[in-house]
Design a protein around this motif. Structure first.
Motif, PDB file in Angstrom:
ATOM      1  N   ARG A   1       0.889  -1.019   0.027  1.00  9.17           N
ATOM      2  CA  ARG A   1      -0.139   0.226  -0.092  1.00  9.17           C
ATOM      3  C   ARG A   1       0.876   1.291   0.006  1.00  9.17           C
ATOM      4  NH1 ARG A   1      -0.439   2.359   5.221  1.00  9.17           N
ATOM      5  NH2 ARG A   1       0.312   0.960   6.851  1.00  9.17           N
ATOM      6  N   GLY A   2       0.400   2.299  -0.623  1.00 12.23           N
ATOM      7  CA  GLY A   2       1.014   3.665  -0.547  1.00 12.23           C
ATOM      8  C   GLY A   2       0.109   4.722   0.324  1.00 12.23           C
ATOM      9  N   GLY A   3       0.131   4.851   1.350  1.00 14.81           N
ATOM     10  CA  GLY A   3      -0.886   5.688   2.176  1.00 14.81           C
ATOM     11  C   GLY A   3      -2.029   4.925   2.501  1.00 14.81           C
ATOM     12  N   PRO A   4      -3.021   5.570   2.864  1.00 12.23           N
ATOM     13  CA  PRO A   4      -4.180   4.783   3.454  1.00 12.23           C
ATOM     14  C   PRO A   4      -5.193   4.705   2.392  1.00 12.23           C
ATOM     15  CG  PRO A   4      -4.444   7.290   3.736  1.00 12.23           C
ATOM     16  CD  PRO A   4      -3.071   7.082   3.251  1.00 12.23           C
ATOM     17  N   ASP A   5      -4.965   5.088   1.027  1.00 12.33           N
ATOM     18  CA  ASP A   5      -6.117   5.002  -0.014  1.00 12.33           C
ATOM     19  C   ASP A   5      -5.522   4.311  -1.255  1.00 12.33           C
ATOM     20  OD1 ASP A   5      -8.175   6.646   1.374  1.00 12.33           O
ATOM     21  OD2 ASP A   5      -6.310   8.236   1.255  1.00 12.33           O
ATOM     22  N   VAL A   6      -4.412   3.778  -1.259  1.00 16.14           N
ATOM     23  CA  VAL A   6      -3.801   3.360  -2.443  1.00 16.14           C
ATOM     24  C   VAL A   6      -3.169   1.721  -2.110  1.00 16.14           C
ATOM     25  CG1 VAL A   6      -2.146   3.483  -4.316  1.00 16.14           C
ATOM     26  CG2 VAL A   6      -3.320   5.613  -3.541  1.00 16.14           C
ATOM     27  N   ALA A   7      -3.335   0.822  -2.874  1.00 15.73           N
ATOM     28  CA  ALA A   7      -2.956  -0.643  -2.735  1.00 15.73           C
ATOM     29  C   ALA A   7      -2.907  -1.288  -3.936  1.00 15.73           C
ATOM     30  CB  ALA A   7      -3.766  -1.042  -1.831  1.00 15.73           C
ATOM     31  N   TRP A   8      -2.004  -2.217  -4.156  1.00 12.21           N
ATOM     32  CA  TRP A   8      -1.789  -2.839  -5.376  1.00 12.21           C
ATOM     33  C   TRP A   8      -1.226  -4.427  -4.812  1.00 12.21           C
ATOM     34  CZ3 TRP A   8       1.337   1.190  -3.604  1.00 12.21           C
ATOM     35  CH2 TRP A   8       2.304   0.725  -3.016  1.00 12.21           C
ATOM     36  N   GLY A   9      -1.471  -5.271  -5.926  1.00 16.63           N
ATOM     37  CA  GLY A   9      -0.998  -6.613  -5.642  1.00 16.63           C
ATOM     38  C   GLY A   9      -1.008  -7.285  -7.093  1.00 16.63           C
ATOM     39  N   ILE A  10      -0.500  -8.596  -6.855  1.00 11.64           N
ATOM     40  CA  ILE A  10      -0.728  -9.760  -8.202  1.00 11.64           C
ATOM     41  C   ILE A  10      -1.558 -10.937  -7.494  1.00 11.64           C
ATOM     42  CG2 ILE A  10       0.427 -11.136  -9.787  1.00 11.64           C
ATOM     43  CD1 ILE A  10       2.788  -9.081  -9.946  1.00 11.64           C
ATOM     44  N   CYS A  11      -2.544 -11.220  -8.479  1.00 15.54           N
ATOM     45  CA  CYS A  11      -3.405 -12.348  -8.092  1.00 15.54           C
ATOM     46  C   CYS A  11      -3.327 -13.381  -8.954  1.00 15.54           C
ATOM     47  CB  CYS A  11      -4.691 -11.823  -7.836  1.00 15.54           C
ATOM     48  SG  CYS A  11      -5.891 -13.144  -7.119  1.00 15.54           S
ATOM     49  N   PRO A  12      -3.105 -14.622  -8.740  1.00 22.44           N
ATOM     50  CA  PRO A  12      -3.133 -15.687  -9.649  1.00 22.44           C
ATOM     51  C   PRO A  12      -4.325 -15.757 -10.692  1.00 22.44           C
ATOM     52  CG  PRO A  12      -2.274 -16.635  -7.729  1.00 22.44           C
ATOM     53  CD  PRO A  12      -3.010 -15.152  -7.421  1.00 22.44           C
ATOM     54  N   GLY A  13      -4.105 -15.940 -11.905  1.00 20.17           N
ATOM     55  CA  GLY A  13      -5.187 -15.972 -12.821  1.00 20.17           C
ATOM     56  C   GLY A  13      -5.760 -17.169 -13.137  1.00 20.17           C
ATOM     57  N   ASP A  14      -6.965 -17.295 -13.682  1.00 17.82           N
ATOM     58  CA  ASP A  14      -7.558 -18.680 -13.984  1.00 17.82           C
ATOM     59  C   ASP A  14      -6.839 -19.419 -15.033  1.00 17.82           C
ATOM     60  OD1 ASP A  14      -9.715 -18.191 -12.138  1.00 17.82           O
ATOM     61  OD2 ASP A  14     -10.994 -17.418 -13.609  1.00 17.82           O
ATOM     62  N   GLY A  15      -6.185 -18.513 -16.059  1.00 19.96           N
ATOM     63  CA  GLY A  15      -5.580 -19.322 -17.187  1.00 19.96           C
ATOM     64  C   GLY A  15      -3.979 -19.199 -16.743  1.00 19.96           C
ATOM     65  N   GLY A  16      -3.713 -19.056 -15.710  1.00 18.68           N
ATOM     66  CA  GLY A  16      -2.134 -19.095 -15.346  1.00 18.68           C
ATOM     67  C   GLY A  16      -1.331 -17.664 -15.515  1.00 18.68           C
ATOM     68  N   ALA A  17      -2.061 -16.788 -16.221  1.00 21.24           N
ATOM     69  CA  ALA A  17      -1.457 -15.427 -16.341  1.00 21.24           C
ATOM     70  C   ALA A  17      -2.131 -14.570 -15.181  1.00 21.24           C
ATOM     71  CB  ALA A  17      -1.877 -14.687 -17.491  1.00 21.24           C
ATOM     72  N   PRO A  18      -1.037 -14.085 -14.222  1.00 21.34           N
ATOM     73  CA  PRO A  18      -1.419 -13.391 -13.132  1.00 21.34           C
ATOM     74  C   PRO A  18      -2.110 -12.261 -13.577  1.00 21.34           C
ATOM     75  CG  PRO A  18       0.901 -12.978 -13.424  1.00 21.34           C
ATOM     76  CD  PRO A  18       0.475 -13.836 -14.566  1.00 21.34           C
ATOM     77  N   TYR A  19      -2.985 -11.694 -12.454  1.00 20.60           N
ATOM     78  CA  TYR A  19      -3.843 -10.266 -12.640  1.00 20.60           C
ATOM     79  C   TYR A  19      -3.263  -9.201 -11.750  1.00 20.60           C
ATOM     80  CZ  TYR A  19      -7.481 -13.362 -14.372  1.00 20.60           C
ATOM     81  OH  TYR A  19      -8.298 -14.370 -15.139  1.00 20.60           O
TER      82      TYR A  19
END
Length: 450
Positions: free
Chosen positions: A51-69
């Motif tokens: 996260r970057g401060g109280p209002d911004v966040a990011w991340g990578i989540c595994p996708g159904d077809g193998g490519a991460p989101y």
């Protein structure tokens, strides 16, 4: 939507408390997205999350077809970025990040390049010619407005059915109107209506005389429904208040006010499994009173932690509606210093008049912040009152304050002498939150009562 959440570096290892999830998932476009948001509201579902401060966040989540989101959220917009193919926004991945962000479950970090580029682009979204983002946001707003309108119409019918069948039916143990109706309002993306419906259930269990109180609350809820359904005929400030009361999140968009703000009061209240912190400020030059809100999970330190009785040089930006009280704390300049005097105040009659005036702009207002000068706490029947030393006028202390230790602290601080008292004046009386006793220098230090 602006989310102000608890601070600290504690991190969760599983799904966040249910009440927090329900609040954060309110922007979900449908039931499926809401369910996905709950599933992705766990750190185990993410890699490279931060996260970057109280209002911004990011991340990578595994996708159904193998490519991460790759997913990022900016709650101030709100705005969402995700590589999935969901047709609605926010998708379940974005909602999951919002859940983690609201619970302070993500560690502060520098954004990866892909998230940094998106955030940099967000800063330039308001330039002329960039109409695609505004068009998509307008479509989402229109869809939510339609859902809220449908929910308000359904609620009107349910209130009519309740009154037609008689209030006595609401006291039956098997009567399940409240939770069922509240769930329908959540589905309609009207969390403010859902909250007021749940409050009706607590009125039924409030003891003798509950039918009268229930009828009053039903009338206020009907008034809110009617106001929403006739929103286009309302003046601008009242329309903004109705949007806020229904549950549409607003961003602070007014003119920032820089001032020397005295911290008048600070207190926390539980709301299910969320803690809400309220901090009252008073501007020395502007004369404005401002309310700062932050939310967090029980047992965690909240981000806003301003000591009562200090003065901060800072910018404060008001939100629309609600009498202009709700505000967002902006840039601060210098270190806090101790306050040397209480804010200017008035009589008990002035306090009642101020609350009555505020009701014209917000009929659903429970109380209004006021400062009383030269009042003495005195017993009155089964309760207490604040009596004006000059004119003998009195204002009863609200029942909610009678059981708090702060009332006895106020009585001890006075010792029969006049005080300056800040608090919230409403239809139930006056709730004292802080007090000042005159001293050798003109005023003693602020004493927190809540």
């Amino acid at each position: 939507m602006v989310l102000s959440h608890g601070g600290g570096s504690g991190r969760s290892t599983g799904p966040v408390e249910r009440r927090t999830v329900e609040r954060v998932l309110e922007p979900a476009p449908d039931v499926a997205s809401r369910s996905a948001g709950r599933a992705f509201g766990s750190e185990r579902a993410w890699t490279e999350a931060g996260r970057g401060g109280p209002d911004v966040a990011w991340g990578i989540c595994p996708g159904d077809g193998g490519a991460p989101y790759r997913t990022a959220v900016d709650a101030r917009g709100p705005a969402y970025l995700c590589g999935c193919s969901a047709g609605e926004s926010p998708c379940g991945h974005a909602l999951g990040l919002l859940v983690l962000l609201s619970a302070d479950a993500l560690a502060p970090a520098e954004p990866p390049p892909w998230a940094a580029r998106w955030l940099a682009d967000r800063r330039g979204r308001t330039v002329p010619g960039d109409s695609a983002g505004r068009t998509a946001a307008a479509r989402r707003a229109d869809r939510r407005t339609e859902r809220v309108t449908g929910g308000a119409q359904e609620l009107e019918q349910r209130l009519a059915d309740l009154l037609r069948g008689g209030l006595a039916a609401a006291d039956r143990p098997e009567h399940g109107l409240w939770e069922e109706t509240a769930a329908r309002m959540v589905d309609a993306q009207a969390p403010g209506l859902a909250h007021r419906v749940r409050e009706l259930g607590s009125v039924v269990a409030s003891g003798p005389g509950w039918p009268v109180r229930l009828l009053e609350e039903c009338a206020l809820l009907h008034l809110l429904d009617s106001a929403w359904l006739g929103l286009d005929r309302l003046p601008g400030p009242l329309a903004a208040t109705v949007r806020t009361r229904v549950g549409l999140t607003a961003t602070s968009g007014g003119q920032a006010v820089r001032d020397r703000w005295t911290v008048l009061a600070r207190y926390d209240t539980p709301d299910g499994r969320i803690v809400t912190r309220r901090i009252w400020l008073h501007g020395a030059e502007s004369g404005r009173t401002a309310l700062l809100l932050s939310y967090g999970a029980p047992g965690r330190a909240l981000t806003l932690d301003l000591p009562v009785g200090t003065v901060i040089d800072a910018e404060v930006t008001p939100y629309p509606g609600g009498g202009g009280l709700r505000a967002e704390l902006g840039a601060r300049f210098g270190e806090p210093v101790a306050a040397t005097a209480p804010p200017p105040g008035g009589t008990t009659a002035d306090a009642v008049a101020a609350y009555g005036h505020a009701l014209r702009d917000d009929p659903w207002l429970d109380s209004w912040p006021v400062t009383l000068r030269d009042v003495i706490p005195a017993p009155s029947g089964d309760g207490w009152q604040l009596v004006g030393a000059a004119d003998g006028s009195a204002l009863p202390v609200a029942p909610t304050a009678l059981s708090r230790p702060g009332l006895w602290k106020l009585v001890a601080l006075s010792g029969g002498s006049p005080l300056t008292v800040f608090g919230e004046c409403g239809h139930l009386g006056f709730d004292p939150l802080a007090a000042w006793r005159p001293g050798a220098g003109g005023a003693g230090a602020a004493v927190a009562l809540a």
